[in-house]
Motif scaffolding. Structure first.
Motif, short mmCIF file in Angstrom:
data_model
loop_
_atom_site.label_atom_id
_atom_site.label_comp_id
_atom_site.label_asym_id
_atom_site.label_seq_id
_atom_site.Cartn_x
_atom_site.Cartn_y
_atom_site.Cartn_z
N PRO A 29 0.57 -1.39 -0.31
CA PRO A 29 -0.02 0.32 -0.34
C PRO A 29 0.31 1.14 0.52
N LEU A 80 -5.01 -2.63 7.63
CA LEU A 80 -5.04 -1.40 7.23
C LEU A 80 -6.32 0.10 8.00
N ILE A 100 -3.74 0.72 -3.18
CA ILE A 100 -3.46 -0.84 -2.66
C ILE A 100 -4.33 -1.59 -4.08
#
Length: 182
Positions: A29, A80, A100
């Motif tokens: 990410p 996340l 992502i």
């Protein structure tokens, strides 16, 4: 939400997705702060110069409304939602964008998902499904609630095939907006 902010954010999100796409697939990410370019030119002239920004283009164009600044040092060893829950942005940051990669199933395959699967077990099941699609999602938000997203399918890996719109990844956009709440 003004239409100018909407267009400026969409431009930023698409540019960020293309920037990340240039590095290929299977990436971690990546988070970007979005700072008004005009403000950056005034308050951080050295940074603006390092980024190649000048005021020579004038207000008619050439200067993006937002400048994206990649954030290093993300705590990628945690989920996340936990990472986003710890984020705090300084006042100069008007928005943020997160890119992502994940896997998705078409709606027709969602009925096949075993109800008892969650978390890592569900991810493994999706990864083995023959209809799964690898996707890259770039989602951007502004403090005022404006949101935009760009989605690229690995099977259609072309700038011309990127889908974009404000409501493509609503849950992630909401999570990003929460990073601006005090």
């Amino acid at each position: 939400m003004s239409s100018v902010a909407n267009v400026a954010l969409m431009q930023s999100v698409v540019e960020i997705e293309q920037h990340v796409a240039a590095d290929g697939w299977n990436q971690r990410p990546r988070m970007f702060a979005l700072v008004p370019t005009a403000e950056l030119l005034v308050t951080q002239p050295r940074m603006a110069a390092a980024l190649g920004l000048t005021d020579e283009a004038g207000p008619s164009g050439g200067i993006p409304t937002f400048t994206s600044i990649e954030q290093d040092g993300l705590a990628l060893d945690q989920p996340l939602d936990e990472m986003l829950g710890k984020m705090v942005w300084p006042a100069a940051v008007e928005g943020c964008a997160l890119v992502i990669e994940t896997q998705m199933l078409p709606p027709s395959a969602e009925a096949q998902i075993p109800r008892e699967l969650e978390g890592a077990a569900l991810e493994r099941w999706v990864a083995k499904h023959p209809e799964r699609q690898d996707v890259r999602m770039a989602v951007g938000v502004l403090r005022d609630g404006t949101r935009q997203a760009a989605i690229r399918l690995r099977s259609k890996d072309s700038d011309m095939e990127v889908l974009s719109g404000p409501d493509l990844v609503p849950n992630l956009a909401t999570a990003l907006l929460e990073t601006f709440e005090e």
